[in-house]
Motif scaffolding. Sequence first.
Motif, short mmCIF file in Angstrom:
data_model
loop_
_atom_site.label_atom_id
_atom_site.label_comp_id
_atom_site.label_asym_id
_atom_site.label_seq_id
_atom_site.Cartn_x
_atom_site.Cartn_y
_atom_site.Cartn_z
N PHE A 230 -12.29 -5.10 -11.69
CA PHE A 230 -11.34 -4.25 -10.96
C PHE A 230 -10.45 -3.46 -11.90
CE2 PHE A 230 -11.57 -7.42 -7.23
CZ PHE A 230 -12.61 -6.70 -6.67
N ILE B 211 -6.53 2.59 -4.06
CA ILE B 211 -7.29 1.46 -3.53
C ILE B 211 -6.61 0.98 -2.26
CG2 ILE B 211 -8.00 -0.91 -3.97
CD1 ILE B 211 -8.11 -0.09 -6.95
N ASP B 212 -7.36 0.97 -1.19
CA ASP B 212 -6.79 0.44 0.05
C ASP B 212 -6.87 -1.06 0.05
OD1 ASP B 212 -5.82 0.52 2.78
OD2 ASP B 212 -7.83 -0.17 3.28
N LYS B 213 -8.00 -1.59 -0.23
CA LYS B 213 -8.09 -3.05 -0.33
C LYS B 213 -9.32 -3.49 -1.09
CE LYS B 213 -8.10 -3.79 4.15
NZ LYS B 213 -8.38 -4.05 5.55
N PHE B 214 -9.23 -4.71 -1.52
CA PHE B 214 -10.38 -5.37 -2.12
C PHE B 214 -10.96 -6.31 -1.08
CE2 PHE B 214 -7.30 -4.66 -5.58
CZ PHE B 214 -8.06 -3.86 -6.42
N PRO C 222 0.85 -1.20 0.00
CA PRO C 222 0.00 0.00 0.00
C PRO C 222 0.87 1.24 0.00
CG PRO C 222 0.09 -0.95 2.18
CD PRO C 222 0.93 -1.83 1.32
N MET D 111 -12.18 -0.41 -12.86
CA MET D 111 -12.41 0.57 -11.80
C MET D 111 -11.11 1.21 -11.28
SD MET D 111 -15.50 0.85 -11.63
CE MET D 111 -16.70 0.04 -12.64
N GLY D 112 -10.10 0.39 -11.15
CA GLY D 112 -8.82 0.87 -10.56
C GLY D 112 -8.31 2.15 -11.19
N PRO D 113 -8.17 2.16 -12.53
CA PRO D 113 -7.61 3.35 -13.17
C PRO D 113 -8.42 4.61 -12.91
CG PRO D 113 -7.64 1.49 -14.68
CD PRO D 113 -8.39 1.06 -13.47
N ARG E 206 -7.48 5.98 -9.53
CA ARG E 206 -6.15 6.61 -9.53
C ARG E 206 -6.15 7.92 -10.30
NH1 ARG E 206 -4.59 1.31 -9.39
NH2 ARG E 206 -4.74 1.06 -11.63
#
Lengths: 693, 688
Positions: A469, A483-486, A414, A472-474, A477
């Motif tokens: 994911f 993202i802290d966690k899934f 992280p 969504m991720g990009p 950012r």
Amino acid sequence: MKYLFFTLLLAITFTLGAEVIFEPGKVQISNWNGKPLKLEASYSFYWNELLSPGQGPSSEPFFLKGQWANNKTELPPSGYGTYQLIIEWNEIIEQQDIMLRVPSISSSYKLYIDGIDKGGLGVVGKTLRDSLAIVAPHTFFLKRTGNRTEILIQVSNYHDVSGGLWNPLVIGNPNLLLSQVKNIISRDLFLCGALLIIGLFFLIFGFNLLKFKSREYLLFGIFSIIMALRVLLVNQRILPALLLQIPWPFWGALEYWTVYVAVPLFALFIGEIFPRFINWRYKIILIVCLILGSLFTITVPIVYITKLISLLHLYIIIISIFIFLILGQALYFKESGAIFILIGFVIMTSTIVNDLIVSNTSMQGRHLTPWGTFFFFILLVLFLAGHFFKKQEMQTGLSKILQSTNNNLLRFVPLEILHYLGKSDLSQIEVGENVSKEMTVLFCNIKSFNKLSESMTSEDCFNFLNSYFNHMGPIIRKHGGFIDKFIGDSIMALFPDSPDEALSAAVEMQETMTDYNSGRKKAGYQHLKIGIGLNSGIVTVGTIGEKERMEGTAISDVVNLARRMESLTRIFDANMIISEEVFRRLDMLQSYTFCFLGRVQVLGKMENIGMYEIIDGCENNIFEKKRNLAPKFERALLYYHLKQFEDAEKIFLEILKDSPENKATLYYLKDCQKVLHQGLDEDWQGTLIMEVK
Amino acid sequence: MKIYLTLLFLFFLCFTSWAQTLQEGILDARSYDFEKSGMLSLEGNVRFYWNEHVSPLDAFSREDNFLTMPGHWEFHSDGKYPGIGIGTYAFQILLPPSDEPWFLYVGDVSSSYNLFINGKLIHSQGKISQQKENGIPWVEPQYLFLGHQEELLEIVIQVSNFYHREGGIWYLWYLGSESIAEEWYRKTFSLDLIIIGFLTSIGLVFTLISLLNRNYSSLFFGLFCLVLAIRTGLTNNRELYDSLQMISWPFLHRLEYICMYSAFLFFTQFTCVLFSFIPSFFRKISLFIALFFIGTLFLPIKIYTGFLIVFHITTVLIALTIVISLIRHFREDRKRISFFLMAFLLFFIGLLHDYALVTFFIPGQQIVSYSLILFVIIQMGILSSRIVGTFLAVQNLTIHLESLNRAFLNFLPHSFMKYLEKGSANDIKLGDHVSKKLYLLFIDIRSFTEIAERLNPEETFSLLNSYWEKIGPHIRKHGGWVERYIGDAILALFAIDPQEVLNAAIDIQKEIREMNSGEMGHELKMGISLHYGSLILGMVGDEKRMQATVIGDPTTVATQIEGYSKVFGTDILMSEDFFLTLQDPTKLNYLFLGQVFIPGQKKEIGLYGVYDKSFDKELPKRNIVKGYFERGLLKFHQQQFKQAIKYFDETLKIIPDHKTAILYRNYSLKQQDEGVRKDWSGTITMEY
């Protein structure tokens, strides 16, 4: 009978162009053109007598070719005596200049030629106290007149195990002999220079590398310098000959010291190169050998050192066997470079053997040892260079691997959380470090994922999740979040900058989902909905767990509420819900369409929090519908909070006519009807109570 | 120019002696103290006869004609005698009486000569002749044994030169007696030889190393040293000439020049590689040098030696350019440039000195080799520190990366990777997953929220971490791993032995009691649930962020079961699925607690409590009540509530706060009052 061996020993050397006949105590030379000639004759030797020219001997002579102490004479090495040799010239020349090269004589001598005192080296004495030992080759000039030359050498020795002449005298035309000597000395000097610079280089080099436990370079540097020194001490004894004022005990001890030190040093060096085949015990033994050997040569008088020469031989043999064992093993296990060193070693040894043969017989040949040694050292240097570059290449390779591994690992780390912990050096992360900061927390989940996953194989399930994911991720950012966690199908993300960014990310995520769904629709897959909850406040981020298993995490009531809000999206069938906290902080509020959803109370806490639905990002038809309903719903909710339940019910029912599936309306309608039926509790606040863990 | 002259003057002081000079062909050395003043250098005016080889017998009876020696005859006669031609030098030396033999060091004479002393031919070098065709040139200094001599030395040298543009005696001659001559001579050539050995081995080593690491700076430096080693052997005392006697002198002379040009070439290339800011036209200098090369190879000596001055000017200009450009870029890399500059200036001064010697015919020894040694040693230091520097940089990088790696690995679920059959983090891809039956151990701190309420975030963090730090090792010790931290809870997974899982749970409970009795200041209680089931382990995330995750019902079930530990008042709860995997449950102190309903599950789940003497003080009592409780539970399930209540009462007499018994007793009472529903199964459902 005893001297039968020596009598009439003829050695006629045709190659010299001269005829030389050796007789006991006498040499007959004819046809000599001045080329250097070794006087390998049997010299008359008078033990315990220092004969002056013209003085008759009082005892019978021994006939000797070299040192006086040997099996046949049974004389002790310490003592004094006189060597005598008579050269008979067969042709009579009026005058001829001759140079006489006297090799090392142990350990002091005085030379008379034809009765003339030519000087000598050291002081000849009848006792140890009277004498001064100096050993070096030296040159004398004589003028030959007549057909007979008498050479008389008074020798005394109290310092070496072998007293007297070590090598035969050499005569020759001065210019010829000088240039021969010059050639030999030149080769030694060349070798010395070569070894010295190699040694210097590796000394500097090895010293720099010492902190990385690469001792082989330094060892090699020291070894080379010792060998360079040794080159100047043996053979022509260039250094002792230059510094004649320093007596033999010093030079002799130094000469032995170089051997006692160089041999274990070389073994240590080989051991450092092939560390697989040597363990620390042997290393310590070698170091002890080295120290004891060098102490021995420094403290013990030279006479005992030379007496214990067999000890030195044993020492060399044992350590050499040890070296060969290591090299042999290295060769057997195909360690690179072992063959290199072995070849070099063999070549050097063979040149030494060659020279021994050349000097012990009267064969003609070149003096090759310096070249062999030079070759060996160049091979060693090359080997070391290769060794070094290989090491460096390995390091580079290793760091490349580590780099790529780290890049892979980074995905598990992280980074952003560590960034907020203010760590410049990522390797210094400790468990339990934390920092509190105002952030916006985003929770996003797929509604009815459990149902979806039941119809999928585990493979499909993972592929689906990851593709989701990856969409969504990009976006997160891009808007400055991370993202802290899934958690299963949920994404927990943090936005440290501003809630506006978080909200625009959420809207974009919804829009992306719309696109994603149209793709899924074409492929015949189920329509997916995601619910997003946003909350702002002070969040504590840090590392949790233990040293070997760490996680970055965010802990806060803010996080817990955001997580609950995500489930609120299910209750109210909303796409995005933001809390009052976010609502208040938004700068760009006017660009969004929102709808107040009422207030929520967290179990165990007194305050309640207003919730707003953000309608943006919905599919167009739903967006229109919701936007039109919003004012009506808000009015109804106002009545509800003002406890005018009949009015509220009326409007809620009106809304349901248009959109019968509006879950929020249904929820509040149910509550209205419950209150209308059962009456009002005293503590009624019109809030939705949620348990937050 | 001033500096140059001063330097020149300094070198004069160092390398020339002012002792006694020849005047009109005679040197009176009778009062010269050889022991004290060393070798006698022969310089001054000597008799000279142009264009003839005068016999030694009448060399001193001719008319007076004087010329300076050393220095070639064209230079000293202001062009009266051309460089090419023949001539005879003659001079006399008055010697002090001595028993020792004499030695004469004959400096270079171009390009062949016969030397007579007192009418006797002592040495002939090459072959003198009247025409070029008959002669053989050879230029090499000689150290000659003269033997015992009378008081007068009459020296006559017949010289012929058809090769070099400069004829005659070039360099200084020295005379000395045995006691000083040998040592002097040995010293003059010793240093040269050590330098040759020095340069050869450095050159060889760097050239060969450059093959290994493909580094041009090493290659150029190595070649530079090698050609200089050869050049050193070909100049001054010309040590290499002895071994190269089969080669003609013009060739050796060419070799000397070629070595000089290539040394220059390699040097400039080396500097260019070392300092990238040096103007790029330097790289093209090779073309220019090639002209010198070709000239040297194909033109006669007398022509190509004429280029020497051009070459000298070129080198000086280029050297100055290098110095200027180094100074200009001094700030970029202070340490390196200052070292290089220092070395370079030393070398440059030596070079200037030698050029001056050659250009102005000043007698003296060439010193460039010595200044070169300093240069080479400093360069070697720079190169080796560069090599070491690179190595250290790589090594430090590796160490840094390793420490990062270690730190990062702490975030990685290693055991997880084992089940995905991945050796290193590099092999992990998104979507990697594996389905596996595993044991689950779920730990939750009871009512942590309430405790946390009283603490600030930092204290919460450190409290949690202090617990996790103690618990983690117990999990690992028994072969498990922490799958995830969920706030105040841990989910750990075990792959092999249920007994080990149980032991881990027992150890953890023990540890917590120890921690509570310590100075933690918080009385924490933990509930642990054990479960067994099929899970999917896999990697989720996107390309920037990856996480290992466990998907599957059992995780939910384990979490839910833990919730019952508070209800039943047990510290460790196992599910039926877990219980059935135990090899020998009879060794345990366990208690069947009935069946519970978990939302989303098709079947109800049987639960067992586990007790151990290590953390449960009431164990003896528990063993006593075990019979009562079990019978009570049996009766409860058989719907004989009255008897059930009786047994539960018995239980409560011994352990008044037996939570399970209280629970079932209340339930039984309720059932007795309300009557039993048709679908009643005795299952407990927790109310949230």
